[in-house]
Design a protein around this motif. Structure first.
Motif, mmCIF file in Angstrom:
data_model
loop_
_atom_site.group_PDB
_atom_site.id
_atom_site.type_symbol
_atom_site.label_atom_id
_atom_site.label_comp_id
_atom_site.label_asym_id
_atom_site.label_seq_id
_atom_site.Cartn_x
_atom_site.Cartn_y
_atom_site.Cartn_z
ATOM 1 N N ARG A 337 36.447 -35.923 -43.315
ATOM 2 C CA ARG A 337 36.309 -36.964 -44.398
ATOM 3 C C ARG A 337 37.525 -37.155 -45.356
ATOM 4 N NH1 ARG A 337 30.186 -38.316 -46.310
ATOM 5 N NH2 ARG A 337 29.321 -38.237 -44.234
ATOM 6 N N PHE A 338 38.167 -35.818 -45.820
ATOM 7 C CA PHE A 338 39.365 -35.965 -46.385
ATOM 8 C C PHE A 338 40.636 -36.469 -45.446
ATOM 9 C CE2 PHE A 338 43.361 -33.795 -47.032
ATOM 10 C CZ PHE A 338 43.503 -33.930 -48.468
ATOM 11 N N ARG A 339 40.554 -35.969 -44.402
ATOM 12 C CA ARG A 339 41.568 -36.638 -43.473
ATOM 13 C C ARG A 339 41.341 -38.099 -43.245
ATOM 14 N NH1 ARG A 339 40.874 -33.214 -39.262
ATOM 15 N NH2 ARG A 339 42.684 -31.961 -39.532
ATOM 16 N N ASP A 340 40.423 -38.634 -43.091
ATOM 17 C CA ASP A 340 40.237 -39.723 -42.907
ATOM 18 C C ASP A 340 40.658 -40.524 -44.293
ATOM 19 O OD1 ASP A 340 38.986 -39.474 -40.431
ATOM 20 O OD2 ASP A 340 37.073 -39.523 -41.013
ATOM 21 N N PHE A 341 40.215 -40.025 -45.287
ATOM 22 C CA PHE A 341 40.719 -40.802 -46.718
ATOM 23 C C PHE A 341 42.133 -40.900 -47.004
ATOM 24 C CE2 PHE A 341 41.535 -40.130 -51.327
ATOM 25 C CZ PHE A 341 41.339 -41.258 -51.580
ATOM 26 N N MET A 342 42.838 -39.628 -46.498
ATOM 27 C CA MET A 342 44.254 -39.738 -46.631
ATOM 28 C C MET A 342 44.870 -40.595 -45.509
ATOM 29 S SD MET A 342 45.253 -37.465 -48.775
ATOM 30 C CE MET A 342 43.937 -38.104 -49.944
ATOM 31 N N GLU A 344 43.466 -43.485 -44.564
ATOM 32 C CA GLU A 344 43.116 -44.750 -45.052
ATOM 33 C C GLU A 344 44.127 -45.155 -46.425
ATOM 34 O OE1 GLU A 344 39.288 -46.767 -47.690
ATOM 35 O OE2 GLU A 344 39.048 -44.834 -46.741
ATOM 36 N N ILE A 345 44.506 -44.425 -47.059
ATOM 37 C CA ILE A 345 45.474 -44.694 -48.147
ATOM 38 C C ILE A 345 46.909 -44.824 -47.694
ATOM 39 C CG2 ILE A 345 43.785 -44.039 -50.040
ATOM 40 C CD1 ILE A 345 45.643 -41.670 -50.340
ATOM 41 N N GLY A 346 47.167 -44.426 -46.387
ATOM 42 C CA GLY A 346 48.570 -44.508 -45.717
ATOM 43 C C GLY A 346 49.421 -43.350 -45.633
ATOM 44 N N MET A 347 48.485 -42.173 -45.782
ATOM 45 C CA MET A 347 49.491 -40.736 -45.591
ATOM 46 C C MET A 347 49.558 -40.354 -44.022
ATOM 47 S SD MET A 347 50.488 -39.640 -48.477
ATOM 48 C CE MET A 347 50.997 -41.300 -48.587
ATOM 49 N N PRO A 348 50.293 -39.600 -43.553
ATOM 50 C CA PRO A 348 50.465 -39.114 -42.417
ATOM 51 C C PRO A 348 49.560 -38.173 -42.198
ATOM 52 C CG PRO A 348 52.296 -38.051 -43.829
ATOM 53 C CD PRO A 348 51.763 -39.107 -44.705
ATOM 54 N N ALA A 349 49.200 -37.863 -40.917
ATOM 55 C CA ALA A 349 48.262 -36.942 -40.534
ATOM 56 C C ALA A 349 48.812 -35.714 -39.701
ATOM 57 C CB ALA A 349 47.047 -37.520 -39.396
ATOM 58 N N THR A 350 50.040 -35.863 -39.115
ATOM 59 C CA THR A 350 50.851 -34.778 -38.528
ATOM 60 C C THR A 350 52.140 -34.702 -38.945
ATOM 61 O OG1 THR A 350 51.363 -36.282 -36.757
ATOM 62 C CG2 THR A 350 49.237 -35.203 -36.397
ATOM 63 N N ILE A 351 52.685 -33.625 -38.542
ATOM 64 C CA ILE A 351 54.012 -33.330 -38.803
ATOM 65 C C ILE A 351 55.014 -34.206 -37.719
ATOM 66 C CG2 ILE A 351 56.085 -31.658 -39.004
ATOM 67 C CD1 ILE A 351 53.975 -29.303 -39.602
ATOM 68 N N SER A 352 54.666 -34.590 -36.661
ATOM 69 C CA SER A 352 55.240 -35.251 -35.567
ATOM 70 C C SER A 352 55.455 -36.716 -36.110
ATOM 71 C CB SER A 352 54.449 -35.027 -34.394
ATOM 72 O OG SER A 352 53.106 -35.704 -34.541
ATOM 73 N N GLU A 353 54.717 -37.143 -36.942
ATOM 74 C CA GLU A 353 54.699 -38.455 -37.372
ATOM 75 C C GLU A 353 55.887 -38.721 -38.388
ATOM 76 O OE1 GLU A 353 51.280 -40.448 -39.264
ATOM 77 O OE2 GLU A 353 50.073 -39.062 -38.148
ATOM 78 N N LEU A 354 56.352 -37.397 -38.910
ATOM 79 C CA LEU A 354 57.533 -37.310 -39.731
ATOM 80 C C LEU A 354 58.777 -36.958 -39.063
ATOM 81 C CD1 LEU A 354 55.967 -35.224 -42.701
ATOM 82 C CD2 LEU A 354 56.232 -37.807 -42.448
ATOM 83 N N GLY A 355 58.648 -36.844 -37.663
ATOM 84 C CA GLY A 355 59.743 -36.555 -36.790
ATOM 85 C C GLY A 355 59.841 -34.880 -36.448
ATOM 86 N N GLY A 356 58.844 -34.258 -36.918
ATOM 87 C CA GLY A 356 58.878 -32.814 -36.573
ATOM 88 C C GLY A 356 58.717 -32.415 -35.112
ATOM 89 N N LYS A 357 59.199 -31.242 -34.968
ATOM 90 C CA LYS A 357 59.040 -30.721 -33.458
ATOM 91 C C LYS A 357 58.876 -29.146 -33.603
ATOM 92 C CE LYS A 357 62.859 -33.810 -31.704
ATOM 93 N NZ LYS A 357 63.055 -34.418 -32.922
ATOM 94 N N GLU A 358 58.404 -28.634 -32.519
ATOM 95 C CA GLU A 358 57.901 -27.155 -32.520
ATOM 96 C C GLU A 358 59.232 -26.384 -32.703
ATOM 97 O OE1 GLU A 358 55.139 -24.015 -30.010
ATOM 98 O OE2 GLU A 358 55.165 -26.084 -29.340
ATOM 99 N N GLU A 359 60.152 -26.676 -32.659
ATOM 100 C CA GLU A 359 61.440 -25.949 -32.538
ATOM 101 C C GLU A 359 61.961 -25.774 -33.732
ATOM 102 O OE1 GLU A 359 63.174 -29.418 -30.131
ATOM 103 O OE2 GLU A 359 61.271 -28.595 -30.353
ATOM 104 N N ASP A 360 61.255 -26.822 -34.723
ATOM 105 C CA ASP A 360 61.621 -26.591 -36.264
ATOM 106 C C ASP A 360 60.664 -25.460 -37.071
ATOM 107 O OD1 ASP A 360 63.334 -28.896 -36.054
ATOM 108 O OD2 ASP A 360 61.690 -30.204 -36.463
ATOM 109 N N ILE A 361 59.601 -25.133 -36.348
ATOM 110 C CA ILE A 361 58.619 -24.056 -37.073
ATOM 111 C C ILE A 361 59.438 -22.995 -37.663
ATOM 112 C CG2 ILE A 361 56.894 -22.832 -36.973
ATOM 113 C CD1 ILE A 361 55.463 -25.229 -35.503
ATOM 114 N N PRO A 362 60.192 -22.178 -36.432
ATOM 115 C CA PRO A 362 60.677 -20.850 -37.129
ATOM 116 C C PRO A 362 61.759 -21.152 -38.287
ATOM 117 C CG PRO A 362 61.148 -21.049 -34.847
ATOM 118 C CD PRO A 362 60.467 -22.537 -35.177
#
Length: 394
Positions: A337-342, A344-362
């Motif tokens: 429900r927290f995720r759904d609310f975020m 609903e108001i227009g917030m991203p749900a994943t890092i990939s939506e921001l252009g993130g890739k697994e190789e960025d994690i380290p």
């Protein structure tokens, strides 16, 4: 409940047209030479800059200024402001803007009387902060709560382009006054409004998830702020000029971060440290990064710390029905429900939506733990755990 000492000296001047009182308030505080800090110039387009400058000068106060404060405020500008404040012998600092302008101004306040480099307080070389110039602020965004908090967050950009976002802390960093006019937020873009809502919710959750027992009053205060954000957040996204919705959100930002909701309990803040790297690497707003990270942190925390607190969160904040035989089901419903609310108001749900890739994690993990090895309380983050949560959030 733990023992605590609580000090909240910030005088709040709340309501319509309150920015017109800034000169009078500074004069009453004994200010004679003031340095104004602000951001990109939106306060000039709105006319707020002219109103503030006129009010200060009509009070007979000498005024100097430095603009250009960026989101995730840079140490380089803080150093410029320190030099200017020393040159002009200012005796009061004024921030006009959101959390970045206020944090930059707080850093300037620390640096002016300090003989070394102000970064010493942010990297752990010096501290705690016990000496600073007085700070006041005119708030334009409800989000960080820096207008009432003990914190200042700034970013060091090294010669090779690396960025380190760190925090200094001390009761003396609480602004002595905060002018809060909800009307100043009515022209904010929806994304900024939503980011602020997410930030306020996150400040509550960093305190709510705690191993400290018997904190019923602050539990209930945190729940009240979160419930208010759910109601008013939905309302303001569809009616951005609703004064009462803006007013409730603006006051919630103060209450969520002036620590009246956090006394007597261990606090976590691991998610905030993880989000610092998302903001640096992808340019996401602080609230956006927190909005996407928190559900994954909660999933990990529930798995390792048990579902009890998350069931309470789900039932009290989100109104979920408790499945007594399967408490983890209730806990996960609250997280969703927290995720759904975020969303609903227009917030991203994943890092990939921001252009993130697994190789960025380290890279994010390395920067997060560089010079700051300890993060988190409810969940004590290690580089391995942080990497796992980042991967879950992809």
């Amino acid at each position: 409940m733990q023992d605590f000492i609580y000090c909240a000296p910030t005088r709040v001047i709340f309501g319509k047209d309150t920015e017109l009182q800034v000169g009078k308030i500074l004069k009453e505080a004994g200010a004679t030479r003031v340095l104004l800090q602000y951001g990109s110039g939106s306060i000039k387009k709105s006319g707020l800059y002219d109103r503030v400058v006129q009010a200060v000068r009509e009070a007979g106060i000498e005024l100097y200024e430095i603009g250009g404060v960026q989101p995730n405020p840079h140490l380089s500008l803080v150093r410029e402001a320190i030099a200017l404040a020393r040159e002009k012998k200012v005796d009061y600092l004024l921030a006009v803007g959101g959390g970045s302008a206020i944090d930059s101004t707080k850093a300037t306040a620390v640096g002016v009387p300090y003989e070394g480099d102000v970064w010493d307080f942010y990297c752990g070389k010096a501290g705690p902060v016990t000496k600073a110039l007085p700070v006041g602020c005119v708030v334009t965004i409800a989000a960080s709560g820096s207008e009432g908090s003990t914190d200042s967050v700034v970013t060091l950009v090294t010669e090779d382009g690396k960025q380190y976002k760190r925090c200094a802390d001390g009761d003396i960093l609480r602004p002595l006054f905060a002018i809060m006019n909800p009307e100043l937020m009515m022209t904010l873009p929806p994304y900024q409004t939503a980011s602020g809502i997410a930030d306020i919710m996150a400040h509550c959750m960093e305190r709510y998830f705690s191993h400290t027992k018997e904190n019923e009053l602050t539990d209930r205060l945190l729940e009240a702020v979160m419930l208010t954000m759910i109601k008013e957040g939905k309302r303001v996204m569809t009616a951005p000029s609703n004064y009462d919705a803006r007013a409730n959100i603006m006051w919630a930002a103060m209450v969520a971060q002036n620590n009246s909701t956090g006394v007597g309990r261990a606090q976590d803040w691991g998610t905030h440290h993880m989000d610092n790297e998302i903001g640096i690497l992808y340019g996401a707003s602080h609230g956006a990064g927190l909005a996407l990270l928190f559900p994954y942190w909660m999933e990990y925390a529930m798995k390792t710390q048990g579902p009890e607190l998350f069931v309470k969160y789900a039932t009290r904040v989100w109104g979920c029905q408790n499945d007594f035989e399967h408490p983890e089901v209730t806990a996960r419903e609250g997280i969703q429900r927290f995720r759904d609310f975020m969303t609903e108001i227009g917030m991203p749900a994943t890092i990939s939506e921001l252009g993130g890739k697994e190789e960025d994690i380290p890279v994010m993990v390395e920067n997060m733990f560089y010079g700051a090895p300890n993060h988190g309380s409810f969940v004590k983050l290690t580089p391995e755990i942080a990497a796992e949560i980042y991967k879950m959030a992809l």
